[in-house]
Scaffold this motif. Structure first.
Motif, PDB file in Angstrom:
ATOM      1  N   ASN A  33      29.686   9.434   5.228  1.00  0.00           N
ATOM      2  CA  ASN A  33      29.356  10.698   4.554  1.00  0.00           C
ATOM      3  C   ASN A  33      29.594  11.838   5.554  1.00  0.00           C
ATOM      4  O   ASN A  33      29.360  11.681   6.750  1.00  0.00           O
ATOM      5  N   LEU A  34      30.060  12.991   5.069  1.00  0.00           N
ATOM      6  CA  LEU A  34      30.445  14.068   5.986  1.00  0.00           C
ATOM      7  C   LEU A  34      29.449  15.230   6.034  1.00  0.00           C
ATOM      8  O   LEU A  34      29.686  16.213   6.739  1.00  0.00           O
ATOM      9  N   TYR A  35      28.337  15.128   5.311  1.00  0.00           N
ATOM     10  CA  TYR A  35      27.384  16.237   5.327  1.00  0.00           C
ATOM     11  C   TYR A  35      26.843  16.433   6.745  1.00  0.00           C
ATOM     12  O   TYR A  35      26.374  15.491   7.379  1.00  0.00           O
ATOM     13  N   GLY A  36      26.926  17.650   7.232  1.00  0.00           N
ATOM     14  CA  GLY A  36      26.355  17.978   8.543  1.00  0.00           C
ATOM     15  C   GLY A  36      27.144  17.471   9.734  1.00  0.00           C
ATOM     16  O   GLY A  36      26.627  17.418  10.847  1.00  0.00           O
ATOM     17  N   VAL A  37      28.410  17.123   9.536  1.00  0.00           N
ATOM     18  CA  VAL A  37      29.168  16.536  10.654  1.00  0.00           C
ATOM     19  C   VAL A  37      29.591  17.587  11.691  1.00  0.00           C
ATOM     20  O   VAL A  37      29.704  17.285  12.880  1.00  0.00           O
ATOM     21  N   VAL A  38      29.787  18.841  11.254  1.00  0.00           N
ATOM     22  CA  VAL A  38      30.282  19.856  12.206  1.00  0.00           C
ATOM     23  C   VAL A  38      29.201  20.170  13.247  1.00  0.00           C
ATOM     24  O   VAL A  38      28.080  20.544  12.894  1.00  0.00           O
ATOM     25  N   GLY A  39      29.534  19.977  14.494  1.00  0.00           N
ATOM     26  CA  GLY A  39      28.581  20.187  15.585  1.00  0.00           C
ATOM     27  C   GLY A  39      27.765  18.945  15.923  1.00  0.00           C
ATOM     28  O   GLY A  39      27.086  18.898  16.944  1.00  0.00           O
TER      29      GLY A  39
END
Ligand code: HEC
Length: 179
Positions: free
Chosen positions: A101-107
């Motif tokens: 899942n890619l939710y919240g991946v940035v940072g």
């Protein structure tokens, strides 16, 4: 075993020997000469594939930071819907597919989804998913993390990568600041 059977056996061995010898001779004498041409062709094909998939090394990429201010999250969402959702969910708490899942991946730290079976290539790579790391990753995953299981060739256009990155950034209660 009577003697005809023994003879048949001997004949079989003899024939096998002759065939073995002949194929060896044929490949040495006939195919050998043609080899260099094939090698050249293979190298050309590999070079073309390389060019199509973008720069070979992450360092050759121009920084994405200057593009982020002008990037378009809605267009990034379109790209993600087209290229990524076959393997990834994006909603908060979404299940893993082929990819996490890619939710919240940035940072976030590499391998940010609890319980997902990441490759050592991703999990073992130092650092967090910064904007520039994501830029390199999305340009060519196998160049950024050789041995990754993400079977995705990459996004060639720097603008499109910037769009995707600002869209991913917004998948958070607390998006990290833009550079
Ligand atoms: C064919 C399936 C597939 C496609 C298509 C795909 N991914 Fe992935 N993705 C994966 C897999 C598998 C991993 C885990 C890689 C590993 O562990 O080596 C991954 C990992 C990631 C990670 C790292 C996540 C983390 O928690 O560290 C990001 C970011 C990512 N993908 C973004 C994208 C984006 C954006 C796209 C579309 C542009 C995309 N991926 C397309 C399969 C895919």
């Amino acid at each position: 075993m009577d003697s005809t059977e023994v003879n048949k056996g001997m004949a079989a061995i003899l024939i096998a020997g002759i065939v073995f010898f002949l194929t060896g001779w044929l490949s040495d004498n006939l195919i050998h000469d043609a080899k260099p041409e094939h090698e050249v062709l293979k190298i050309e094909v590999a070079a073309k594939a390389e060019a199509a998939a973008g720069p070979a090394k992450a360092e050759e990429l121009a920084p994405v930071a200057p593009l982020l201010a002008k990037a378009d999250a809605a267009s990034g969402e379109g790209v993600v819907k087209k290229l990524c959702v076959a393997c990834h969910t994006v909603a908060e708490g979404g299940k893993a597919g082929v990819g996490p899942n890619l939710y919240g991946v940035v940072g976030a730290a590499r391998g940010h989804m609890e319980g997902f079976n990441y490759s050592a290539a991703v999990k073992g790579k130092a650092g967090n998913w910064s904007y520039e790391d994501l830029n390199a990753w999305l340009a060519k995953p196998t160049a950024f993390a050789p041995g990754t299981r993400m079977a995705f060739a990459g996004i060639k256009s720097a603008e499109q990568r910037a769009d995707v990155i600002v869209y991913l950034r917004a998948l958070s209660h607390n998006p990290i600041p833009l550079p």
